[in-house]
Design an enzyme around this catalytic site. Structure first.
Site, PDB file in Angstrom:
ATOM      1  N   GLY A  54      -4.695 -11.718 -17.951  1.00  7.32           N
ATOM      2  CA  GLY A  54      -4.504 -12.284 -19.294  1.00  7.32           C
ATOM      3  C   GLY A  54      -5.612 -13.258 -19.651  1.00  7.32           C
ATOM      4  O   GLY A  54      -6.474 -13.575 -18.827  1.00  7.32           O
ATOM      5  N   GLU A  94       1.864  -7.860 -10.979  1.00  7.81           N
ATOM      6  CA  GLU A  94       1.983  -9.329 -11.015  1.00  7.81           C
ATOM      7  C   GLU A  94       3.224  -9.776 -10.251  1.00  7.81           C
ATOM      8  O   GLU A  94       3.200 -10.760  -9.518  1.00  7.81           O
ATOM      9  CB  GLU A  94       2.067  -9.823 -12.464  1.00  7.81           C
ATOM     10  CG  GLU A  94       0.736  -9.771 -13.186  1.00  7.81           C
ATOM     11  CD  GLU A  94       0.822 -10.103 -14.671  1.00  7.81           C
ATOM     12  OE1 GLU A  94      -0.211 -10.461 -15.241  1.00  7.81           O
ATOM     13  OE2 GLU A  94       1.915 -10.009 -15.261  1.00  7.81           O
TER      14      GLU A  94
END
Ligand code: 5RP
Length: 229
Positions: A30, A106
Protein backbone atom coordinates in the site's frame (compact mmCIF):
# COMPACT_ATOMS: atom_id res chain seq x y z
CA UNK A 1 1.98 16.21 -2.39
CA UNK A 2 -1.39 16.03 -0.63
CA UNK A 3 -1.78 16.58 3.11
CA UNK A 4 -2.42 12.85 3.59
CA UNK A 5 0.77 12.01 1.65
CA UNK A 6 2.77 14.27 3.97
CA UNK A 7 1.26 12.51 7.00
CA UNK A 8 1.98 9.07 5.52
CA UNK A 9 5.60 10.06 4.86
CA UNK A 10 5.93 11.35 8.42
CA UNK A 11 4.57 8.09 9.89
CA UNK A 12 6.90 6.12 7.61
CA UNK A 13 9.87 8.16 8.91
CA UNK A 14 8.90 7.29 12.49
CA UNK A 15 8.65 3.61 11.55
CA UNK A 16 12.27 3.68 10.33
CA UNK A 17 13.37 3.72 14.00
CA UNK A 18 11.82 0.27 14.49
CA UNK A 19 14.09 -1.32 11.90
CA UNK A 20 17.61 -2.35 12.89
CA UNK A 21 20.37 -3.25 10.46
CA UNK A 22 20.59 -6.95 9.64
CA UNK A 23 16.95 -7.63 10.51
CA UNK A 24 14.52 -9.76 8.52
CA UNK A 25 11.10 -8.11 8.58
CA UNK A 26 7.68 -8.64 7.01
CA UNK A 27 6.63 -5.72 4.85
CA UNK A 28 3.05 -4.89 3.91
CA UNK A 29 1.47 -3.40 0.83
CA UNK A 30 0.00 0.00 0.00
CA UNK A 31 0.91 3.66 -0.26
CA UNK A 32 1.99 4.12 3.39
CA UNK A 33 4.37 1.18 3.10
CA UNK A 34 5.60 2.60 -0.21
CA UNK A 35 6.61 5.76 1.68
CA UNK A 36 8.55 3.55 4.09
CA UNK A 37 10.30 1.85 1.17
CA UNK A 38 11.24 5.27 -0.26
CA UNK A 39 12.65 6.30 3.13
CA UNK A 40 14.56 3.02 3.40
CA UNK A 41 16.14 3.54 -0.03
CA UNK A 42 18.45 6.26 1.31
CA UNK A 43 19.62 4.07 4.19
CA UNK A 44 20.17 1.06 1.93
CA UNK A 45 22.24 3.20 -0.44
CA UNK A 46 24.47 4.00 2.56
CA UNK A 47 25.06 0.31 3.31
CA UNK A 48 22.10 -0.54 5.60
CA UNK A 49 21.41 -4.28 5.21
CA UNK A 50 17.85 -5.57 5.46
CA UNK A 51 15.94 -8.66 4.35
CA UNK A 52 12.22 -8.54 3.65
CA UNK A 53 9.40 -11.07 3.55
CA UNK A 54 7.07 -9.24 1.16
CA UNK A 55 3.27 -9.43 1.36
CA UNK A 56 2.74 -8.94 -2.37
CA UNK A 57 4.44 -9.11 -5.76
CA UNK A 58 4.30 -5.28 -5.84
CA UNK A 59 6.17 -4.90 -2.53
CA UNK A 60 8.70 -7.55 -3.61
CA UNK A 61 9.35 -5.60 -6.81
CA UNK A 62 9.71 -2.26 -5.00
CA UNK A 63 12.15 -3.50 -2.36
CA UNK A 64 14.25 -5.43 -4.87
CA UNK A 65 14.59 -2.23 -6.92
CA UNK A 66 16.28 -0.44 -4.02
CA UNK A 67 18.63 -3.34 -3.28
CA UNK A 68 16.85 -5.07 -0.38
CA UNK A 69 16.92 -8.86 -0.46
CA UNK A 70 13.65 -10.72 -0.53
CA UNK A 71 13.12 -14.03 1.26
CA UNK A 72 10.26 -16.52 1.19
CA UNK A 73 8.36 -16.95 4.45
CA UNK A 74 9.14 -20.68 4.25
CA UNK A 75 12.83 -19.90 4.56
CA UNK A 76 12.54 -17.78 7.71
CA UNK A 77 12.81 -19.42 11.16
CA UNK A 78 11.31 -16.56 13.16
CA UNK A 79 9.85 -13.25 12.11
CA UNK A 80 10.08 -10.67 14.89
CA UNK A 81 8.45 -7.74 13.14
CA UNK A 82 6.04 -6.93 10.32
CA UNK A 83 5.11 -3.39 9.32
CA UNK A 84 1.95 -2.84 7.29
CA UNK A 85 -0.79 -0.31 6.54
CA UNK A 86 -4.54 -0.61 7.16
CA UNK A 87 -7.83 0.63 5.76
CA UNK A 88 -9.46 0.92 9.19
CA UNK A 89 -8.19 0.51 12.71
CA UNK A 90 -10.43 0.51 15.78
CA UNK A 91 -9.53 1.35 19.42
CA UNK A 92 -8.83 -2.36 20.13
CA UNK A 93 -6.40 -2.71 17.22
CA UNK A 94 -8.87 -4.66 15.10
CA UNK A 95 -8.37 -3.90 11.42
CA UNK A 96 -9.93 -3.92 8.00
CA UNK A 97 -7.28 -4.59 5.38
CA UNK A 98 -7.21 -5.55 1.74
CA UNK A 99 -7.90 -2.22 0.02
CA UNK A 100 -4.81 -2.96 -2.06
CA UNK A 101 -5.88 -6.55 -2.66
CA UNK A 102 -3.04 -8.23 -0.76
CA UNK A 103 -4.96 -9.34 2.33
CA UNK A 104 -4.29 -13.08 2.06
CA UNK A 105 -0.51 -12.88 2.06
CA UNK A 106 -0.64 -9.94 4.49
CA UNK A 107 -2.57 -12.04 6.99
CA UNK A 108 -0.27 -15.05 6.59
CA UNK A 109 2.81 -12.89 7.19
CA UNK A 110 1.14 -11.02 10.10
CA UNK A 111 0.15 -14.28 11.77
CA UNK A 112 3.73 -15.56 11.46
CA UNK A 113 5.17 -12.41 13.01
CA UNK A 114 5.73 -11.71 16.71
CA UNK A 115 4.85 -8.04 16.25
CA UNK A 116 2.55 -6.45 13.68
CA UNK A 117 2.97 -2.69 13.67
CA UNK A 118 0.44 -0.71 11.66
CA UNK A 119 1.42 2.59 10.07
CA UNK A 120 -1.53 4.77 9.14
CA UNK A 121 -2.82 8.31 8.85
CA UNK A 122 -5.52 9.56 11.23
CA UNK A 123 -8.33 8.99 8.67
CA UNK A 124 -7.95 5.23 9.21
CA UNK A 125 -8.73 5.45 12.92
CA UNK A 126 -12.42 4.65 13.55
CA UNK A 127 -14.54 3.94 16.62
CA UNK A 128 -16.21 0.97 14.91
CA UNK A 129 -15.12 -1.03 11.85
CA UNK A 130 -17.31 -1.17 8.75
CA UNK A 131 -17.40 2.15 6.93
CA UNK A 132 -14.71 0.80 4.57
CA UNK A 133 -16.18 -2.09 2.55
CA UNK A 134 -14.74 -5.34 3.85
CA UNK A 135 -12.61 -7.14 1.23
CA UNK A 136 -13.26 -10.88 1.11
CA UNK A 137 -10.95 -12.99 -1.06
CA UNK A 138 -12.80 -15.79 -2.86
CA UNK A 139 -12.17 -18.60 -5.33
CA UNK A 140 -13.42 -17.50 -8.81
CA UNK A 141 -15.43 -20.75 -9.20
CA UNK A 142 -18.96 -20.09 -7.93
CA UNK A 143 -18.16 -16.66 -6.48
CA UNK A 144 -21.68 -15.36 -7.27
CA UNK A 145 -23.12 -17.97 -4.94
CA UNK A 146 -20.72 -16.85 -2.20
CA UNK A 147 -21.87 -13.24 -2.72
CA UNK A 148 -25.53 -14.38 -2.42
CA UNK A 149 -24.82 -16.14 0.86
CA UNK A 150 -23.02 -13.09 2.24
CA UNK A 151 -25.98 -10.88 1.31
CA UNK A 152 -28.51 -13.39 2.64
CA UNK A 153 -27.16 -12.83 6.16
CA UNK A 154 -29.02 -9.51 6.02
CA UNK A 155 -26.23 -7.48 7.63
CA UNK A 156 -24.33 -6.86 4.41
CA UNK A 157 -25.72 -3.95 2.38
CA UNK A 158 -23.84 -4.70 -0.85
CA UNK A 159 -21.29 -7.23 -2.05
CA UNK A 160 -19.48 -6.15 -5.20
CA UNK A 161 -16.91 -7.98 -7.30
CA UNK A 162 -13.78 -5.81 -7.42
CA UNK A 163 -12.78 -4.86 -10.94
CA UNK A 164 -9.72 -3.44 -12.62
CA UNK A 165 -9.85 -2.12 -16.19
CA UNK A 166 -13.36 -3.55 -16.69
CA UNK A 167 -12.30 -7.08 -15.74
CA UNK A 168 -12.29 -8.86 -12.36
CA UNK A 169 -9.34 -7.83 -10.19
CA UNK A 170 -7.13 -10.90 -9.75
CA UNK A 171 -5.09 -11.26 -6.56
CA UNK A 172 -1.46 -12.43 -6.47
CA UNK A 173 -2.85 -15.88 -5.65
CA UNK A 174 -5.30 -16.01 -8.56
CA UNK A 175 -8.47 -15.21 -6.61
CA UNK A 176 -11.26 -12.61 -6.80
CA UNK A 177 -12.20 -10.01 -4.19
CA UNK A 178 -15.74 -9.20 -3.05
CA UNK A 179 -16.02 -5.76 -1.42
CA UNK A 180 -18.74 -6.14 1.21
CA UNK A 181 -20.34 -3.05 2.66
CA UNK A 182 -21.56 -3.58 6.23
CA UNK A 183 -21.63 0.10 7.28
CA UNK A 184 -21.06 -1.07 10.89
CA UNK A 185 -19.50 -4.32 12.04
CA UNK A 186 -20.72 -4.92 15.58
CA UNK A 187 -18.90 -8.21 16.17
CA UNK A 188 -15.82 -8.61 13.92
CA UNK A 189 -14.88 -12.03 15.34
CA UNK A 190 -18.36 -13.47 14.73
CA UNK A 191 -18.46 -12.02 11.21
CA UNK A 192 -15.03 -13.45 10.43
CA UNK A 193 -16.17 -16.93 11.53
CA UNK A 194 -19.41 -16.64 9.52
CA UNK A 195 -17.50 -15.67 6.35
CA UNK A 196 -14.89 -18.41 6.80
CA UNK A 197 -17.70 -20.97 6.99
CA UNK A 198 -18.83 -20.21 3.43
CA UNK A 199 -17.18 -22.62 0.97
CA UNK A 200 -15.26 -20.55 -1.57
CA UNK A 201 -14.09 -17.90 0.89
CA UNK A 202 -10.31 -17.94 1.08
CA UNK A 203 -9.70 -15.13 3.57
CA UNK A 204 -11.26 -11.97 4.94
CA UNK A 205 -9.81 -8.51 5.48
CA UNK A 206 -10.70 -8.65 9.19
CA UNK A 207 -7.46 -8.72 11.19
CA UNK A 208 -8.36 -9.55 14.79
CA UNK A 209 -5.79 -9.87 17.61
CA UNK A 210 -2.96 -9.51 15.10
CA UNK A 211 -1.83 -5.90 15.45
CA UNK A 212 0.39 -5.32 18.46
CA UNK A 213 0.99 -1.59 17.91
CA UNK A 214 0.00 1.26 15.62
CA UNK A 215 1.68 4.50 14.66
CA UNK A 216 -1.00 7.02 13.70
CA UNK A 217 -0.07 10.27 12.00
CA UNK A 218 -1.98 13.56 12.36
CA UNK A 219 -2.11 16.76 10.28
CA UNK A 220 -0.20 18.75 12.96
CA UNK A 221 2.82 16.42 12.55
CA UNK A 222 2.14 14.34 15.67
CA UNK A 223 2.60 10.58 15.45
CA UNK A 224 0.78 8.75 18.23
CA UNK A 225 1.72 5.26 19.28
CA UNK A 226 -1.07 2.88 20.31
CA UNK A 227 -0.29 -0.45 22.01
CA UNK A 228 -2.74 -3.33 21.80
CA UNK A 229 -0.84 -5.99 23.77
C1 5RP B 1 -3.39 -3.69 1.08
C2 5RP B 1 -3.73 -3.12 2.41
C3 5RP B 1 -3.19 -1.77 2.73
O1 5RP B 1 -2.40 -1.88 3.87
C4 5RP B 1 -4.31 -0.82 2.97
O2 5RP B 1 -5.14 -0.80 1.82
C5 5RP B 1 -3.83 0.60 3.30
O3 5RP B 1 -3.26 1.17 2.17
P1 5RP B 1 -2.66 2.64 2.15
O4 5RP B 1 -1.41 2.62 2.96
O5 5RP B 1 -2.42 2.87 0.67
O6 5RP B 1 -3.69 3.59 2.69
O7 5RP B 1 -4.41 -3.70 3.20
O8 5RP B 1 -4.02 -4.93 0.87
Amino acid sequence: MTEVDIIKRNVARHALDLIEPGMTIGLGTGSTVEWLIKELAERVAQGFVLTVVPTSLKTAELVRKIGISVVDLNDVDALLLTIDGADEIDPFGQLIKGGGGALLQEKIVAAASQELIIIADYTKHVTQLGQFPLPVEVIPFGYKNVAKRILASGECKSCILREKADAPFITDHGHYILDCNYERISNPMELDLFLHNIPGVVETGLFIHLATRALIGFPDGRVEERKFR
